[in-house]
Design a protein around this motif. Structure first.
Motif, PDB file in Angstrom:
ATOM      1  N   LYS A 271       0.619 -16.591  -2.425  1.00  0.00           N
ATOM      2  CA  LYS A 271       0.089 -15.730  -3.350  1.00  0.00           C
ATOM      3  C   LYS A 271       0.438 -16.038  -4.915  1.00  0.00           C
ATOM      4  CE  LYS A 271       0.206 -11.437  -2.100  1.00  0.00           C
ATOM      5  NZ  LYS A 271       0.724 -10.084  -1.916  1.00  0.00           N
ATOM      6  N   ASN A 272       1.561 -16.362  -4.919  1.00  0.00           N
ATOM      7  CA  ASN A 272       2.009 -16.808  -6.392  1.00  0.00           C
ATOM      8  C   ASN A 272       1.284 -17.928  -7.106  1.00  0.00           C
ATOM      9  OD1 ASN A 272       4.055 -14.406  -6.667  1.00  0.00           O
ATOM     10  ND2 ASN A 272       5.761 -15.677  -5.712  1.00  0.00           N
ATOM     11  N   TYR A 274      -1.462 -18.949  -6.212  1.00  0.00           N
ATOM     12  CA  TYR A 274      -2.761 -18.721  -6.211  1.00  0.00           C
ATOM     13  C   TYR A 274      -3.059 -17.870  -7.496  1.00  0.00           C
ATOM     14  CZ  TYR A 274      -7.549 -17.438  -4.982  1.00  0.00           C
ATOM     15  OH  TYR A 274      -8.891 -17.183  -4.935  1.00  0.00           O
ATOM     16  N   ASP A 275      -2.267 -16.921  -7.582  1.00  0.00           N
ATOM     17  CA  ASP A 275      -2.653 -15.984  -8.753  1.00  0.00           C
ATOM     18  C   ASP A 275      -2.254 -16.616 -10.008  1.00  0.00           C
ATOM     19  OD1 ASP A 275      -3.270 -13.977  -6.917  1.00  0.00           O
ATOM     20  OD2 ASP A 275      -1.198 -13.131  -7.117  1.00  0.00           O
ATOM     21  N   ASN A 276      -1.224 -17.558 -10.005  1.00  0.00           N
ATOM     22  CA  ASN A 276      -0.683 -18.315 -11.470  1.00  0.00           C
ATOM     23  C   ASN A 276      -2.077 -19.386 -11.579  1.00  0.00           C
ATOM     24  OD1 ASN A 276       0.419 -21.369 -12.494  1.00  0.00           O
ATOM     25  ND2 ASN A 276       1.374 -19.407 -13.315  1.00  0.00           N
ATOM     26  N   ARG A 324      -9.720  -8.867  -3.879  1.00  0.00           N
ATOM     27  CA  ARG A 324      -9.620  -9.872  -4.922  1.00  0.00           C
ATOM     28  C   ARG A 324      -9.832 -11.016  -4.552  1.00  0.00           C
ATOM     29  NH1 ARG A 324      -5.303 -11.177  -7.830  1.00  0.00           N
ATOM     30  NH2 ARG A 324      -4.026 -10.370  -6.118  1.00  0.00           N
ATOM     31  N   TYR A 325      -9.359 -11.654  -3.390  1.00  0.00           N
ATOM     32  CA  TYR A 325      -9.492 -12.861  -2.943  1.00  0.00           C
ATOM     33  C   TYR A 325     -10.731 -12.910  -2.446  1.00  0.00           C
ATOM     34  CZ  TYR A 325      -4.342 -12.831  -3.385  1.00  0.00           C
ATOM     35  OH  TYR A 325      -2.974 -12.677  -3.707  1.00  0.00           O
TER      36      TYR A 325
END
Length: 623
Positions: A271-272, A274-276, A324-325
């Motif tokens: 998740k980190n 991907y979000d980055n 969101r994904y």
């Protein structure tokens, strides 16, 4: 296949042609029943294009057994490109053909797999036996072999999972054991440092094994491979300047590892990362990524990376339930992955620029992207259109599809556009559970009908539900009022109604990114193409452009007509913004995507008394 002629656009832009009278959404009722023609739809068509590319002999190279296995049964005197990535092409081919119904393929899959595993070396590897995995010798060629072997491991396990051939599983286990031994050398800090900056031959060739290792543990019950995967992915560095396909494949493997062992740290890691990525400059205006990360990287996309991004997005949604994904995956599917496919059926590379994409030679990556793109489309079709992971059935993606199980038999059809409202039609043959419909972020309002009668609905937790019980033989029509937004350089999505002055950005109409390309309107794209488009003149239109594509009847009518002033001479012209995904069927030309839009005027008041446009062209246009 017939391709767009400019005259078709001129007919389209003829004054008054095809322009809908705007209707109030609550009074729209599309005609259903016999007028609804159910076709296989765009997803099925694109899958068939890619499948036929892998099984027919229309284009070169043809996928014969000798050609496919040339990366494991190596002939140095008559080598195929990337043979040293041993198992890359052959593994991908085996993987996707193990999932598809390949009974009509010209290559016998079962014989192909048997001949492939005959090429396995005594230590478990495929490819060159001369490469020594020692601290002194490890380099690019060792990484190339590991990359290909990792893709072949996934392919062999896909085949075993479907056909349960114990000999194939034994070969996969032997290959997994080879990797563990190789990792004892490749995973040392000295080697990791040496591989820094090697791009597609870098440490991602090691970390991409995570996917195959986790699958080995799933299918054998032996946890040692998952434990090795948990160690291996820690070698993946920050994005930096590296190959995005290997990076994203690794993230997909780590998410698989989380699903296997439920270690919260694995999920947090993905998740980190991907979000980055989404917040970085490596995330493109097409809703996906470039082939290489880094500000100085090659300015082109890659079908494999886009396919990975789509699958990773949907897998994150499946695991977390965070919409969101789902929204990111849908955007990438409809615009990046569909755009990436060529008219040959291949997926590959496209030169991307700050304003769109450039025409170029055919970057059809038959050695990897063609198969990996099809693999992603297969995943979408089987796992992400209908959500069965809750007590109710949920329609998550609006894609033409026929879904049939013991509890639900439903057909989905993208039906028609009326003004800014896009309708989808659903035929229910059988249903045993409540059925909900996703309210997408790209729509601002919705109207619903059951059996041609307007039906009361509510929206709870992002899903549309009806007070009336849905029963077998019901026909449902749902119309979404499409949002129009412009995404600017900062990543902000600005509704058209909120734009003040002039902005430069990418226009999104519902789920579709729109642009102007030189196949449809070379006047607009010709230099200088710093044109100003007038937002007050935007009008939804029904188009006849895609009817020039042979045997293609499923393309959307989500087109916008708009006035603009040319950047090179006094003028007032019109153009059509169309979904960029259609360039697949129209040979990818020059595309303008990042365009200047003005809210100040509708264009009519900037017409000069003596326009410098060609008077003869204007006369023809007005007739």
């Amino acid at each position: 296949m017939n391709y767009l002629l400019k005259s078709n656009l001129k007919k389209l832009l003829k004054k008054g042609s095809f322009v809908f009278t705007l209707l109030v959404i609550n009074n729209i009722a599309p005609t259903l029943g016999q007028t609804t023609a159910y076709s296989s739809g765009e997803l099925a068509y694109r899958m068939d294009m890619a499948y036929r590319r892998l099984t027919d002999s229309v284009y070169n190279p043809a996928f014969t057994e000798k050609f496919i296995l040339a990366d494991v049964n190596i002939d140095p005197d008559n080598a195929r490109r990337f043979y040293n990535f041993s198992g890359d092409l052959s593994g991908r081919y085996i993987e996707v053909m193990s999932l598809m119904d390949a009974s009509d393929a010209k290559v016998n899959l079962h014989q192909l797999v048997k001949n492939a595993i005959k090429c396995q070396k005594a230590d478990g590897r495929f490819g060159s036996a001369q490469l020594v995995f020692s601290k002194e010798e490890i380099g690019k060629q060792h990484m190339a072999l590991l990359w290909g072997n990792g893709r072949l491991l996934v392919g062999l396990l896909a085949y075993y999972n479907r056909y349960h051939d114990k000999e194939v599983l034994a070969s996969a286990v032997k290959l997994g054991d080879f990797f563990i031994k190789a990792y004892s050398v490749c995973g040392t800090p000295e080697i990791v440092k040496r591989l820094d900056g090697f791009g597609a031959n870098g440490i991602i060739c090691v970390t991409q094994f995570v996917e195959g290792l986790v699958t080995l543990s799933q299918l054998t019950g032996d946890h040692k491979y998952a434990k090795q995967a948990a160690i291996t992915y820690k070698l993946l560095p920050d994005r930096g300047k590296q190959h995005s396909h290997g990076y994203l494949t690794t993230l997909r493997g780590v998410l698989m590892l989380y699903d296997f062992d439920k270690n919260a740290a694995d999920l947090a890691y993905v998740k980190n990362a991907y979000d980055n990525l989404i917040l970085s400059g490596d995330y493109t205006k097409f809703g996906s990524v470039r082939e290489y990360f880094g500000k100085d990287a090659i300015e082109r996309d890659e079908g494999c990376s886009t396919a990975d991004f789509v699958r990773l997005s949907f897998d994150l949604y499946k695991t977390t339930g965070d919409s969101r994904y789902l929204e990111k995956g849908e955007l990438a599917l409809f615009n990046a992955l569909f755009f990436n496919q060529y008219y040959t059926g291949d997926f590959g590379h496209h030169i991307i620029t700050s304003d769109g994409s450039d025409p170029h030679y055919l970057h059809a990556a038959w050695w990897c992207c063609t198969m990996h793109g099809l693999r992603a489309l297969y995943d979408v079709r089987g796992n992400y259109i209908i959500n069965t992971r809750s007590p109710q059935f949920k329609v998550d993606l609006y894609i033409d599809h026929a879904y049939k199980t013991r509890d639900l038999d439903i057909s989905i059809k993208r039906f028609k556009n009326i003004g800014d409202t896009l309708f989808y039609h659903f035929k229910i043959q059988h249903i045993n559970k409540q059925l909900l419909f996703r309210m997408p972020a790209w729509a601002s309002n919705v109207v619903c009908y059951i059996n041609n009668k307007k039906e009361t609905h509510s929206i709870v937790n992002g899903y549309i539900s009806f007070q009336k019980e849905i029963k077998a033989k019901d026909e449902i029509s749902i119309g979404f009022l499409l949002k129009k937004t412009i995404t600017v350089a900062s990543g902000e999505h600005i509704p058209l109604a909120e734009i003040k002055g002039t902005v430069k950005g990418v226009l999104q109409y519902g789920p579709y990114i729109l642009g102007v390309d030189d196949k449809a309107d070379p006047d607009f794209t010709a230099e200088p193409n710093n044109n100003i488009l007038y937002l007050k003149s935007v009008t939804p239109i029904k188009n006849d452009m895609h009817h020039n594509f042979e045997n293609i009847s499923f393309l959307t009518d989500t087109y916008l007509n708009i006035n603009y002033q040319h950047g090179g001479y006094p003028s007032l012209s019109q153009t059509v913004l169309r979904p960029i995904s259609e360039m697949t069927f129209d040979r990818h030309g020059y595309l303008l995507l990042n365009i200047s839009y003005s809210s100040d005027k509708n264009g009519t008041d900037i017409q000069r008394k003596e326009s410098m446009q060609n008077p003869w062209r204007q006369k023809l246009k007005s007739q």
